[in-house]
Design an enzyme around this catalytic site. Structure first.
Site, PDB file in Angstrom:
ATOM      1  N   HIS A   1     -26.743  27.209  42.656  1.00 43.87           N
ATOM      2  CA  HIS A   1     -26.758  28.710  42.205  1.00 43.87           C
ATOM      3  C   HIS A   1     -28.017  28.901  41.945  1.00 43.87           C
ATOM      4  O   HIS A   1     -28.608  30.211  42.189  1.00 43.87           O
ATOM      5  CB  HIS A   1     -25.873  28.513  40.913  1.00 43.87           C
TER       6      HIS A   1
ATOM      7  N   GLU B   1     -21.631  26.685  62.738  1.00 43.35           N
ATOM      8  CA  GLU B   1     -21.943  25.911  61.523  1.00 43.35           C
ATOM      9  C   GLU B   1     -21.215  24.398  61.604  1.00 43.35           C
ATOM     10  O   GLU B   1     -21.517  23.909  60.648  1.00 43.35           O
ATOM     11  CB  GLU B   1     -21.505  26.615  60.313  1.00 43.35           C
TER      12      GLU B   1
ATOM     13  N   ASP C   1     -24.084  25.311  56.477  1.00 43.52           N
ATOM     14  CA  ASP C   1     -23.038  24.273  56.851  1.00 43.52           C
ATOM     15  C   ASP C   1     -23.466  23.238  57.699  1.00 43.52           C
ATOM     16  O   ASP C   1     -23.150  22.467  58.053  1.00 43.52           O
ATOM     17  CB  ASP C   1     -21.579  25.201  57.156  1.00 43.52           C
TER      18      ASP C   1
ATOM     19  N   CYS D   1     -28.154  33.153  60.247  1.00 37.50           N
ATOM     20  CA  CYS D   1     -27.773  33.604  58.667  1.00 37.50           C
ATOM     21  C   CYS D   1     -27.678  32.879  57.716  1.00 37.50           C
ATOM     22  O   CYS D   1     -27.496  33.153  56.498  1.00 37.50           O
ATOM     23  CB  CYS D   1     -26.600  34.615  59.118  1.00 37.50           C
TER      24      CYS D   1
HETATM   25  C1  PEP Z   1     -23.924  28.932  56.258  1.00 37.25           C
HETATM   26  O1  PEP Z   1     -23.236  28.065  56.157  1.00 37.25           O
HETATM   27  O2  PEP Z   1     -24.954  28.869  56.674  1.00 37.25           O
HETATM   28  C2  PEP Z   1     -23.644  30.321  55.934  1.00 37.25           C
HETATM   29  C3  PEP Z   1     -24.223  31.131  56.216  1.00 37.25           C
HETATM   30  O3  PEP Z   1     -22.320  30.453  55.306  1.00 37.25           O
HETATM   31  P1  PEP Z   1     -22.194  30.135  53.928  1.00 37.25           P
HETATM   32  O4  PEP Z   1     -23.424  29.922  53.319  1.00 37.25           O
HETATM   33  O5  PEP Z   1     -21.409  31.378  53.089  1.00 37.25           O
HETATM   34  O6  PEP Z   1     -21.161  28.998  54.035  1.00 37.25           O
HETATM   35 MG    MG Z   2     -21.069  28.514  55.959  1.00 34.14          MG
END
Ligand code: PEP
Ligand code: MG
Length: 554
Positions: free
Chosen positions: A186, A413, A437, A484
């Site tokens: 966080h 991911e 991920d 992303c």
């Molecule tokens: C990721 O896993 O990089 C992602 C963008 O999704 P989240 O962080 O929401 O799991």
């Molecule tokens: Mg993710």
């Protein structure tokens, strides 16, 4: 004493140089403290203290917005949990002094949460924070928390509870330094969204010198204790030069030779969309729809969803918006989707897999998105999270297209999806790499585990190799490949990602200018060279050094 260098993990870029103050520590309680009145009298005091803490959290939730407000509301709900009162009553009945009884009651729940691991263990920090506040009220002592000295300072802490990080935006804090915490904690995510330089996982903060300033670099993770006046001056000049360089670039992203690289923002709520709409970006690369429903006991209705998605799309009229279908489960449980207890939720029913258990939820969301898309005429792209196989991609694409959605993609991911990206792309219009991920699953490390942060590093050569496979698959199919995850906001990694074939980068709003500037300074050939040396390096440190030698430090 002179300068000393200590190191942590830079998780939010920028340089801060200021005096430092420690986060207000929790008050100690003891079974030997004097016992107060009768059990009933003391329990009434405890209930009043808990109610006061809950009200304070709720009031703070009203003063902030987005994720911060949600975190604070969740803390208020925890403080009102009757289980805490019952556990305290038991301790009081056993003869414990009041503040210590409260402490033991909270610790009992924290132990249970920590034993569950992952997301649940993270909630123990929130709960411990509420316990500490309640104890402070009972003892008539000042609240533990962020100091308010009235001058800019660097906040030093073990790690920060979400309830405290949520208040950072309103404080005098100009930089963050923590001994624990990882790149997806966080602390890291909120610091980045506030544009606050932050270094986490720095074990040597006990070497900080009283009354001497600290200089921290949120990109490199370097922390200089008692920096010389010369170094302080250089840091101020560097910060001014950086600000001028960043302000010079604007508009659509591109490399020095004009190769376009779309620069997009990550959002999670309608409120985020309203704030990010006016920002100089090419749209949204990741709308984490599950963020709107964290903590909700009932599923959002079709109409409610149409309304939210319509408002979000309206903020980005004429620009692209990539919406991700609900990524629930594991670290983001949604109470209205009861998945029961899983031994390893990160490897269980999460992301798109939820659609097999709750098909109606997925169908309703796709319908709501299609309706919102029609109503606004927006450039709506929709993608599924946590897709593992080409069959899953095909199944999702068929459902989405039947619902009337035209641009359909998937997140990459899971290593399996990266390895077979070309198979997935035969069914899809685009893919977007979730490096958070992807790192977790490639190196088999819980993304919440601060102590293993070095293995969650997207600069790990194995992760870069997988990204390279996806980039090559996208180029062969002539289809866009985005990133992303948090990796997209690293200005030094941006040329590497582009060299690996990535065509868009999506990140938190404050990260945009530095990434835009870094890309505009290198041509595509240099990006490819940077990608080659990064993949050829044996570890993240060597990869960073090799890339810096080619493109310079961002
Ligand atoms: C990721 O896993 O990089 C992602 C963008 O999704 P989240 O962080 O929401 O799991
Ligand atoms: Mg993710």
């Amino acid at each position: 004493m002179g300068e000393q260098l200590i190191r942590g993990l830079g998780v939010s870029p920028g340089v801060a140089c200021a005096p430092w103050l420690r986060f207000g520590s929790q008050l100690a309680t003891s079974p030997l403290d004097p016992v107060g009145g009768s059990v009933d009298e003391e329990l009434a005091r405890v209930k009043a203290a808990l109610g006061g803490v809950a009200d304070e959290m709720q009031a703070r939730a009203g003063r902030v917005s987005g994720v911060a407000a949600e975190i604070l509301s969740m803390s208020a709900t925890m403080a009102r949990d009757p289980g805490i009162v019952a556990a305290t009553e038991k301790q009081l009945a056993d003869g414990m002094p009041t503040a210590h009884a409260v402490h033991l009651a909270f610790e009992g729940f924290c132990d249970k949460l920590e034993a569950l691991g992952g997301y649940m263990a993270e909630r123990a920090t929130d709960l411990r924070d509420i316990g500490g506040r309640t104890v402070a009220v009972l003892l008539g002592e000042p609240m533990p928390g962020i100091p308010e000295p009235g001058y800019p300072f660097i906040l030093v802490a073990r790690d920060l509870a979400p309830a405290d990080t949520a208040m950072l935006g309103d404080s005098d804090v100009v930089g963050l330094l923590t001994t624990e915490g990882g790149p997806t904690s966080h602390t890291a995510i909120l610091a980045k969204s506030l544009g606050l330089p932050a270094v986490v996982n720095c074990p040597d903060t006990d070497r900080l010198v009283e009354d001497a300033p600290v200089l921290l670099d949120g990109s490199t993770g370097d922390v200089v204790i008692d920096p010389s006046p010369l170094r302080q001056k250089a840091a101020v000049e560097q910060a001014a030069a950086d600000a001028a360089r960043l302000a010079a670039a604007s508009g659509p992203g591109h490399t020095a030779d004009g190769t376009p690289v779309q620069l997009l923002v990550n959002i999670g709520t309608v409120d985020d969309a309203e704030k990010a709409g006016p920002v100089d970006s090419e749209g949204v690369g990741l709308f984490r729809t599950e963020f709107m429903y964290l903590g909700k006991a009932t599923a959002p209705s079709l109409d409610e969803q149409i309304a939210s998605y319509t408002t979000v799309l309206e903020q980005f009229a004429g620009r692209k918006v990539v919406v991700r279908t609900l990524d629930a489960g594991s670290d983001k449980p949604l109470p209205f989707l009861d998945l029961g207890t899983e031994e390893n939720p990160a490897l269980g029913v999460r992301g798109l897999r939820i659609g097999t258990v709750f098909p109606d939820t997925l169908a309703t969301q796709l319908t709501a998105l299609a309706r919102a898309g029609e109503a606004t005429g927006a450039e709506l792209w929709v993608m599924a999270p946590m897709v593992a196989t080409a069959d899953e991609a095909a199944g999702f694409a068929a459902l989405a297209r039947e619902s009337g959605l035209r641009k359909v993609g998937a997140m990459i991911e899971i290593p399996a999806a990266a390895l077979r990206a070309s198979d997935l792309l035969t069914h899809l219009d685009f893919v977007s790499i979730g490096t958070n991920d992807l790192s977790q699953y490639t190196c088999a490390v819980d993304r919440m585990a601060g102590g293993l942060a070095h293995l969650l590093d997207p600069w790990q050569p194995a992760v870069l190799d997988l990204i390279a496979m996806v980039g090559a698959a996208g180029a062969a199919a002539g289809k866009p490949v985005g990133v992303c995850g948090e990796a997209a906001s690293d200005p030094t990694l941006a040329p590497v990602l582009v060299g690996l074939g990535v065509t868009s980068l999506s990140m938190s709003v404050p990260a945009l200018p530095a990434v835009r500037a870094a890309l505009s300074a290198v041509d595509i050939e240099k990006c490819r060279d940077a990608a080659d040396v990064a993949c050829a390096a044996r570890n993240p440190q060597l990869a960073r050094e090799a890339v810096a030698a080619i493109v310079g430090r961002a």
